[in-house]
Design a protein around this motif. Structure first.
Motif, PDB file in Angstrom:
ATOM      1  N   ALA A  25       0.811  -1.273   0.127  1.00  0.00           N
ATOM      2  CA  ALA A  25      -0.210   0.063  -0.231  1.00  0.00           C
ATOM      3  C   ALA A  25       0.524   1.412  -0.353  1.00  0.00           C
ATOM      4  O   ALA A  25       1.522   1.070   1.173  1.00  0.00           O
ATOM      5  N   HIS A  26       0.357   2.170  -0.510  1.00  0.00           N
ATOM      6  CA  HIS A  26       0.358   3.575  -0.866  1.00  0.00           C
ATOM      7  C   HIS A  26       0.118   4.512   0.193  1.00  0.00           C
ATOM      8  O   HIS A  26      -0.876   4.085   0.732  1.00  0.00           O
ATOM      9  N   ARG A  27       0.955   4.419   1.847  1.00  0.00           N
ATOM     10  CA  ARG A  27       0.123   5.254   2.798  1.00  0.00           C
ATOM     11  C   ARG A  27       0.855   6.905   2.826  1.00  0.00           C
ATOM     12  O   ARG A  27       1.646   7.833   1.832  1.00  0.00           O
ATOM     13  N   PHE A  35      -3.308   9.704   7.054  1.00  0.00           N
ATOM     14  CA  PHE A  35      -4.530  10.437   6.662  1.00  0.00           C
ATOM     15  C   PHE A  35      -4.900   9.512   5.373  1.00  0.00           C
ATOM     16  O   PHE A  35      -6.252   9.777   5.162  1.00  0.00           O
ATOM     17  N   ALA A  36      -4.564   8.628   4.753  1.00  0.00           N
ATOM     18  CA  ALA A  36      -4.704   7.940   3.210  1.00  0.00           C
ATOM     19  C   ALA A  36      -3.946   6.836   3.156  1.00  0.00           C
ATOM     20  O   ALA A  36      -2.324   6.770   2.760  1.00  0.00           O
ATOM     21  N   MET A  37      -4.892   5.726   2.546  1.00  0.00           N
ATOM     22  CA  MET A  37      -4.020   4.718   2.242  1.00  0.00           C
ATOM     23  C   MET A  37      -4.674   4.056   0.487  1.00  0.00           C
ATOM     24  O   MET A  37      -5.949   4.695   0.774  1.00  0.00           O
ATOM     25  N   HIS A  38      -4.128   3.885  -0.184  1.00  0.00           N
ATOM     26  CA  HIS A  38      -4.009   3.553  -1.485  1.00  0.00           C
ATOM     27  C   HIS A  38      -3.677   2.219  -2.146  1.00  0.00           C
ATOM     28  O   HIS A  38      -2.392   2.168  -2.183  1.00  0.00           O
ATOM     29  N   VAL A  39      -4.166   1.463  -1.875  1.00  0.00           N
ATOM     30  CA  VAL A  39      -4.620   0.288  -2.444  1.00  0.00           C
ATOM     31  C   VAL A  39      -5.424  -1.127  -2.728  1.00  0.00           C
ATOM     32  O   VAL A  39      -6.205  -0.025  -3.105  1.00  0.00           O
ATOM     33  N   GLN A  40      -4.836  -1.534  -3.596  1.00  0.00           N
ATOM     34  CA  GLN A  40      -5.884  -3.023  -4.245  1.00  0.00           C
ATOM     35  C   GLN A  40      -6.642  -4.091  -3.266  1.00  0.00           C
ATOM     36  O   GLN A  40      -5.413  -4.104  -2.583  1.00  0.00           O
ATOM     37  N   ASP A  41      -7.662  -3.855  -3.103  1.00  0.00           N
ATOM     38  CA  ASP A  41      -8.626  -5.149  -1.947  1.00  0.00           C
ATOM     39  C   ASP A  41      -7.951  -6.637  -2.746  1.00  0.00           C
ATOM     40  O   ASP A  41      -6.970  -6.566  -3.335  1.00  0.00           O
ATOM     41  N   ASN A  42      -8.382  -7.367  -2.002  1.00  0.00           N
ATOM     42  CA  ASN A  42      -8.044  -8.791  -2.123  1.00  0.00           C
ATOM     43  C   ASN A  42      -8.685  -8.908  -3.383  1.00  0.00           C
ATOM     44  O   ASN A  42      -8.542 -10.700  -4.375  1.00  0.00           O
ATOM     45  N   GLY A  66     -21.968   0.798  -1.970  1.00  0.00           N
ATOM     46  CA  GLY A  66     -21.724   0.017  -2.731  1.00  0.00           C
ATOM     47  C   GLY A  66     -20.184   0.694  -3.401  1.00  0.00           C
ATOM     48  O   GLY A  66     -19.130  -0.053  -4.253  1.00  0.00           O
ATOM     49  N   LYS A  67     -19.758   1.818  -3.237  1.00  0.00           N
ATOM     50  CA  LYS A  67     -19.051   2.191  -3.789  1.00  0.00           C
ATOM     51  C   LYS A  67     -18.217   2.864  -2.410  1.00  0.00           C
ATOM     52  O   LYS A  67     -17.114   3.005  -2.405  1.00  0.00           O
ATOM     53  N   VAL A  68     -18.281   3.319  -1.976  1.00  0.00           N
ATOM     54  CA  VAL A  68     -17.758   3.407  -0.501  1.00  0.00           C
ATOM     55  C   VAL A  68     -18.732   2.983   1.138  1.00  0.00           C
ATOM     56  O   VAL A  68     -19.025   2.097   0.935  1.00  0.00           O
ATOM     57  N   VAL A  69     -17.271   2.274   1.037  1.00  0.00           N
ATOM     58  CA  VAL A  69     -17.817   0.941   2.375  1.00  0.00           C
ATOM     59  C   VAL A  69     -16.668   0.978   3.567  1.00  0.00           C
ATOM     60  O   VAL A  69     -15.549   1.254   3.968  1.00  0.00           O
ATOM     61  N   PRO A  70     -16.872   0.545   4.752  1.00  0.00           N
ATOM     62  CA  PRO A  70     -16.182   0.960   5.839  1.00  0.00           C
ATOM     63  C   PRO A  70     -14.700   0.137   5.284  1.00  0.00           C
ATOM     64  O   PRO A  70     -14.323  -0.581   4.753  1.00  0.00           O
ATOM     65  N   GLY A  71     -13.734   0.501   6.140  1.00  0.00           N
ATOM     66  CA  GLY A  71     -12.326   1.091   5.816  1.00  0.00           C
ATOM     67  C   GLY A  71     -11.853  -0.425   5.593  1.00  0.00           C
ATOM     68  O   GLY A  71     -12.097  -1.309   6.551  1.00  0.00           O
ATOM     69  N   TYR A  72     -11.222  -0.568   4.666  1.00  0.00           N
ATOM     70  CA  TYR A  72     -10.632  -1.892   3.893  1.00  0.00           C
ATOM     71  C   TYR A  72      -9.772  -2.269   4.854  1.00  0.00           C
ATOM     72  O   TYR A  72      -8.671  -1.296   5.216  1.00  0.00           O
ATOM     73  N   SER A  81     -13.375   3.429   3.120  1.00  0.00           N
ATOM     74  CA  SER A  81     -12.505   3.138   1.220  1.00  0.00           C
ATOM     75  C   SER A  81     -13.079   3.197   0.444  1.00  0.00           C
ATOM     76  O   SER A  81     -14.774   3.107   0.396  1.00  0.00           O
ATOM     77  N   ILE A  82     -12.918   4.026  -0.434  1.00  0.00           N
ATOM     78  CA  ILE A  82     -13.349   4.224  -1.531  1.00  0.00           C
ATOM     79  C   ILE A  82     -12.963   3.644  -2.689  1.00  0.00           C
ATOM     80  O   ILE A  82     -12.111   3.172  -3.366  1.00  0.00           O
ATOM     81  N   TYR A  83     -13.815   3.131  -3.340  1.00  0.00           N
ATOM     82  CA  TYR A  83     -13.870   2.135  -4.887  1.00  0.00           C
ATOM     83  C   TYR A  83     -13.310   2.908  -5.929  1.00  0.00           C
ATOM     84  O   TYR A  83     -14.435   4.021  -6.838  1.00  0.00           O
ATOM     85  N   LEU A  84     -12.293   3.147  -6.354  1.00  0.00           N
ATOM     86  CA  LEU A  84     -12.065   4.194  -7.559  1.00  0.00           C
ATOM     87  C   LEU A  84     -12.522   4.258  -9.269  1.00  0.00           C
ATOM     88  O   LEU A  84     -12.840   4.905  -9.638  1.00  0.00           O
ATOM     89  N   ALA A  85     -12.779   2.925  -9.112  1.00  0.00           N
ATOM     90  CA  ALA A  85     -12.915   2.696 -10.457  1.00  0.00           C
ATOM     91  C   ALA A  85     -14.930   2.834 -10.484  1.00  0.00           C
ATOM     92  O   ALA A  85     -16.248   2.986 -12.173  1.00  0.00           O
ATOM     93  N   GLU A  86     -15.658   3.775  -9.151  1.00  0.00           N
ATOM     94  CA  GLU A  86     -17.072   3.390  -9.515  1.00  0.00           C
ATOM     95  C   GLU A  86     -17.416   4.695  -9.876  1.00  0.00           C
ATOM     96  O   GLU A  86     -18.066   5.160  -9.578  1.00  0.00           O
ATOM     97  N   LYS A  87     -16.606   5.528 -10.197  1.00  0.00           N
ATOM     98  CA  LYS A  87     -16.565   6.951 -10.749  1.00  0.00           C
ATOM     99  C   LYS A  87     -17.538   8.153  -9.790  1.00  0.00           C
ATOM    100  O   LYS A  87     -18.500   8.967  -9.898  1.00  0.00           O
TER     101      LYS A  87
END
Length: 119
Positions: A25-27, A35-42, A66-72, A81-87
């Motif tokens: 993850a990029h922190r 204050f932010a983390m950029h990562v891929q989920d499983n 479905g686009k923002v969920v409790p922290g991964y 956690s914000i799913y970035l592909a969800e526009k």
């Protein structure tokens, strides 16, 4: 991650970016605190995880269901956690970045807050 979001994260005073190998993850850190983390989920989906107060986090999760969920892999009431592909609109994400930064800075010592304000 979109270049505009990356630039916004790094535009904050005294922000440092690192790569946490264990998490792949990029922190984004302020005063040594994330204050932010950029990562891929499983499943390989790109996410940005940010801190929000519990009420605001719940509101955002309901608005963007479905686009923002409790922290991964994070505290589920304080991190989202914000799913970035969800526009989601960039401006909405930037507001959440701003709030996450503000919350983490407010938890730092007065001395560190002063040093950040002077930078």
């Amino acid at each position: 991650m979109k270049t505009t979001l990356e630039k916004h994260l790094l535009s904050k005073p005294s922000v440092k970016k690192d790569f946490q190998e264990d998490w792949e993850a990029h922190r984004y850190l302020i005063g040594g605190k994330m204050f932010a983390m950029h990562v891929q989920d499983n499943k390989g989906a790109e996410i940005l995880t940010l801190k929000l107060n519990p009420e605001q986090g719940q509101e955002v999760r309901e608005r963007y269901e479905g686009k923002v969920v409790p922290g991964y892999y994070m505290n589920k009431s304080h991190w989202n956690s914000i799913y970035l592909a969800e526009k989601l609109p960039d401006e909405s994400i930037k507001k959440m970045i701003d709030e996450s930064y503000r919350l983490v800075v407010s938890g730092l010592s007065k001395k560190v807050q002063f040093e950040i304000a002077q930078s």
